[in-house]
Design a protein around this motif. Sequence first.
Motif, PDB file in Angstrom:
ATOM      1  N   LEU A 192       0.853  -1.186   0.000  1.00  0.00           N
ATOM      2  CA  LEU A 192       0.000   0.000   0.000  1.00  0.00           C
ATOM      3  C   LEU A 192       0.892   1.241   0.000  1.00  0.00           C
ATOM      4  O   LEU A 192       1.792   1.359   0.837  1.00  0.00           O
ATOM      5  N   ARG A 193       0.654   2.129  -0.950  1.00  0.00           N
ATOM      6  CA  ARG A 193       1.334   3.420  -0.933  1.00  0.00           C
ATOM      7  C   ARG A 193       0.476   4.410  -0.146  1.00  0.00           C
ATOM      8  O   ARG A 193      -0.755   4.457  -0.287  1.00  0.00           O
ATOM      9  N   VAL A 194       1.132   5.175   0.696  1.00  0.00           N
ATOM     10  CA  VAL A 194       0.445   6.102   1.592  1.00  0.00           C
ATOM     11  C   VAL A 194       0.898   7.526   1.290  1.00  0.00           C
ATOM     12  O   VAL A 194       2.107   7.806   1.244  1.00  0.00           O
ATOM     13  N   ARG A 195      -0.060   8.408   1.080  1.00  0.00           N
ATOM     14  CA  ARG A 195       0.234   9.807   0.789  1.00  0.00           C
ATOM     15  C   ARG A 195      -0.020  10.679   2.021  1.00  0.00           C
ATOM     16  O   ARG A 195      -1.033  10.510   2.707  1.00  0.00           O
ATOM     17  N   MET A 196       0.900  11.591   2.273  1.00  0.00           N
ATOM     18  CA  MET A 196       0.778  12.526   3.383  1.00  0.00           C
ATOM     19  C   MET A 196       0.785  13.961   2.846  1.00  0.00           C
ATOM     20  O   MET A 196       1.846  14.491   2.499  1.00  0.00           O
ATOM     21  N   LEU A 248      11.034  10.056   7.111  1.00  0.00           N
ATOM     22  CA  LEU A 248      10.850   9.125   6.001  1.00  0.00           C
ATOM     23  C   LEU A 248      12.172   8.489   5.575  1.00  0.00           C
ATOM     24  O   LEU A 248      12.201   7.330   5.157  1.00  0.00           O
ATOM     25  N   PHE A 249      13.271   9.231   5.679  1.00  0.00           N
ATOM     26  CA  PHE A 249      14.586   8.653   5.392  1.00  0.00           C
ATOM     27  C   PHE A 249      14.864   7.500   6.358  1.00  0.00           C
ATOM     28  O   PHE A 249      15.322   6.418   5.956  1.00  0.00           O
ATOM     29  N   MET A 250      14.571   7.724   7.632  1.00  0.00           N
ATOM     30  CA  MET A 250      14.770   6.656   8.621  1.00  0.00           C
ATOM     31  C   MET A 250      13.822   5.491   8.343  1.00  0.00           C
ATOM     32  O   MET A 250      14.193   4.322   8.457  1.00  0.00           O
ATOM     33  N   TYR A 251      12.601   5.808   7.963  1.00  0.00           N
ATOM     34  CA  TYR A 251      11.603   4.786   7.662  1.00  0.00           C
ATOM     35  C   TYR A 251      12.060   3.896   6.511  1.00  0.00           C
ATOM     36  O   TYR A 251      11.810   2.693   6.491  1.00  0.00           O
ATOM     37  N   ASP A 252      12.744   4.503   5.548  1.00  0.00           N
ATOM     38  CA  ASP A 252      13.246   3.749   4.395  1.00  0.00           C
ATOM     39  C   ASP A 252      14.454   2.889   4.730  1.00  0.00           C
ATOM     40  O   ASP A 252      14.723   1.901   4.026  1.00  0.00           O
ATOM     41  N   HIS A 253      15.206   3.259   5.784  1.00  0.00           N
ATOM     42  CA  HIS A 253      16.513   2.627   5.978  1.00  0.00           C
ATOM     43  C   HIS A 253      16.708   1.918   7.319  1.00  0.00           C
ATOM     44  O   HIS A 253      17.741   1.275   7.522  1.00  0.00           O
ATOM     45  N   LEU A 254      15.757   2.009   8.248  1.00  0.00           N
ATOM     46  CA  LEU A 254      15.927   1.333   9.528  1.00  0.00           C
ATOM     47  C   LEU A 254      15.929  -0.183   9.373  1.00  0.00           C
ATOM     48  O   LEU A 254      16.532  -0.895  10.172  1.00  0.00           O
ATOM     49  N   ALA A 255      15.210  -0.691   8.383  1.00  0.00           N
ATOM     50  CA  ALA A 255      15.178  -2.136   8.123  1.00  0.00           C
ATOM     51  C   ALA A 255      15.307  -2.363   6.626  1.00  0.00           C
ATOM     52  O   ALA A 255      15.012  -1.478   5.818  1.00  0.00           O
ATOM     53  N   ARG A 257      14.543  -3.229   2.989  1.00  0.00           N
ATOM     54  CA  ARG A 257      13.394  -3.298   2.092  1.00  0.00           C
ATOM     55  C   ARG A 257      13.745  -4.202   0.918  1.00  0.00           C
ATOM     56  O   ARG A 257      14.779  -4.032   0.296  1.00  0.00           O
ATOM     57  N   VAL A 258      12.864  -5.143   0.610  1.00  0.00           N
ATOM     58  CA  VAL A 258      13.085  -6.059  -0.504  1.00  0.00           C
ATOM     59  C   VAL A 258      12.157  -5.728  -1.657  1.00  0.00           C
ATOM     60  O   VAL A 258      12.579  -5.562  -2.801  1.00  0.00           O
ATOM     61  N   SER A 259      10.879  -5.608  -1.364  1.00  0.00           N
ATOM     62  CA  SER A 259       9.890  -5.418  -2.421  1.00  0.00           C
ATOM     63  C   SER A 259       9.187  -4.073  -2.381  1.00  0.00           C
ATOM     64  O   SER A 259       8.589  -3.657  -3.374  1.00  0.00           O
ATOM     65  N   LEU A 260       9.232  -3.399  -1.258  1.00  0.00           N
ATOM     66  CA  LEU A 260       8.495  -2.146  -1.101  1.00  0.00           C
ATOM     67  C   LEU A 260       9.340  -0.956  -1.533  1.00  0.00           C
ATOM     68  O   LEU A 260      10.470  -0.798  -1.054  1.00  0.00           O
ATOM     69  N   PRO A 261       8.834  -0.100  -2.420  1.00  0.00           N
ATOM     70  CA  PRO A 261       9.606   1.069  -2.853  1.00  0.00           C
ATOM     71  C   PRO A 261       9.728   2.102  -1.739  1.00  0.00           C
ATOM     72  O   PRO A 261       8.936   2.125  -0.792  1.00  0.00           O
TER      73      PRO A 261
END
Length: 508
Positions: free
Chosen positions: A87-91, A107-114, A116-120
């Motif tokens: 699910l893509r979420v818009r803010m 959002l940078f932390m959200y992208d890189h704390l774990a 990601r394999v399939s989620l953009p």
Amino acid sequence: MNSKIVDLLVIGGGINGVGVAADAAGRGLSVALYEADDLASATSSWSSKLIHGGLRYLEHYEFRLVREALGEREVLLRMAPHLVTPLRVRMPHQGGLRPAWMIRIGLFMYDHLAKRVSLPGSKSIRFTPDSPVTEAFKKGFEYSDCKVDDARLVVMNAKLAQQKGAHIATHHKVTGAKRVGDLWEVTITPDSGTPFTVQARAIVNAAGPWVRKVLDDMDGVTIDKTIRLVKGSHIIVPRIHDEEQAYILQNKDGRIVFVIPFHDQYSLIGTTDVDYDTDPRNPAIDDDEIEYLLNITHDYFKCDLSRNDIVWTYSGVRPLMQGEREEGKEAAKVTRDYHFEVEDQQGKAPLLSIFGGKLTTYRKLSEAAIKGLKPYFPQMGEAWTAQATLPGGEKVTTPEALAGEFQQRYGFLDQPTARRLAFSYGRLAELWLANAVAIEDLGQRFGQLFQAEVNYLVAHEWAQTVDDIIWRRTKTGIGMSDADRARLADYLQNTGSHTAKKPDQAVA
């Protein structure tokens, strides 16, 4: 079960209870789970239907929880491709609230704390005049999470536990427990029938909002930890926009509200956070909550939404971990993390109680709980659920692709029905679609439901009542007529009980 000693007795059929039962059974322990009502009949079926890292938890420095939740998105996408979908979420960026630079860092932390394999990853976006949000919003952000059918996630974990040998009993309430020597003696009271006793080497108390009450009903237990009950309410309305993305809305009180596409035709709007101190079994939305959700929707969207547009509401009570750090906090700021308390009697008859937790991290919570019992069961196997597939998810790439396959194989299914079955059952729908060549082969209809489908749910998924079927196993209650509900209730009364007693019979 009253003539057998089990290794582990689990109290509670919510997401944490079934997760623990599946994990333990898969490691070779004998397991019995008892639920006082239906599976997912409380907190676990009344969520915001999201598998998400919890972007706002970063504001409260909950980095471990966010990292774990972010990682679980990818695991659950693999485990349950029919129930968990990207699910893509818009803010939309609201000036005067969280500044853009803070959101970008988050959002940078959200992208890189774990990993990601399939989620953009996240990105900045601009809104055009054709956007569903009001013209006051020019820019915003977009990031990835997942949506989920929460109640079916619970039921499929119960089926996984059953496949691994666990005994699952609904409408069986634990009414007492005491230690006798090295074992627990647990009294079980069925909804109908005579109370009986089960002996267990260990107990996991996963009773959610009732975790404290279960402890109070046990003899000689000294755990004093408690929980804080918080009500979260949602409204369901006809789709307020045609985009496939969800929206996350920032309110002036610092809270956030989601607007999520729901079962193709609807939008799910929620949630609220209200302290709650009455019966957790039957919470209901109040007028203030309805007004709160309508007002924030009006602040962001062009739609003209009113109370008359609401087609369904639901409320759930979240049992949040209570501790010194949470004292005095607003409900929205109380941690969604989890905590275990283990008590034993000189190394025997352990009791593990679960406080807190969230849907997204149920698998990790279950894994950690069973690891906490390892000293008492040194023979148990290793962790395994990260590589498991939940029933129905076998050979499913996406539910959209499976819906197309269903339409090819069962030409009498229209697209909305094929999508409903793919997103709800995955491959399990094939068990009751079977060799049908015409719609009539599936029996009589109860609104969207088929007779063969109802038979399957009663025989194989512990469904007993109308509510079990139309609100938890499916969401076909939305839009169902009173006449169809009455016919379904009559059918269950006259034939459903016989179906339930013969779990191996044909379901069509």
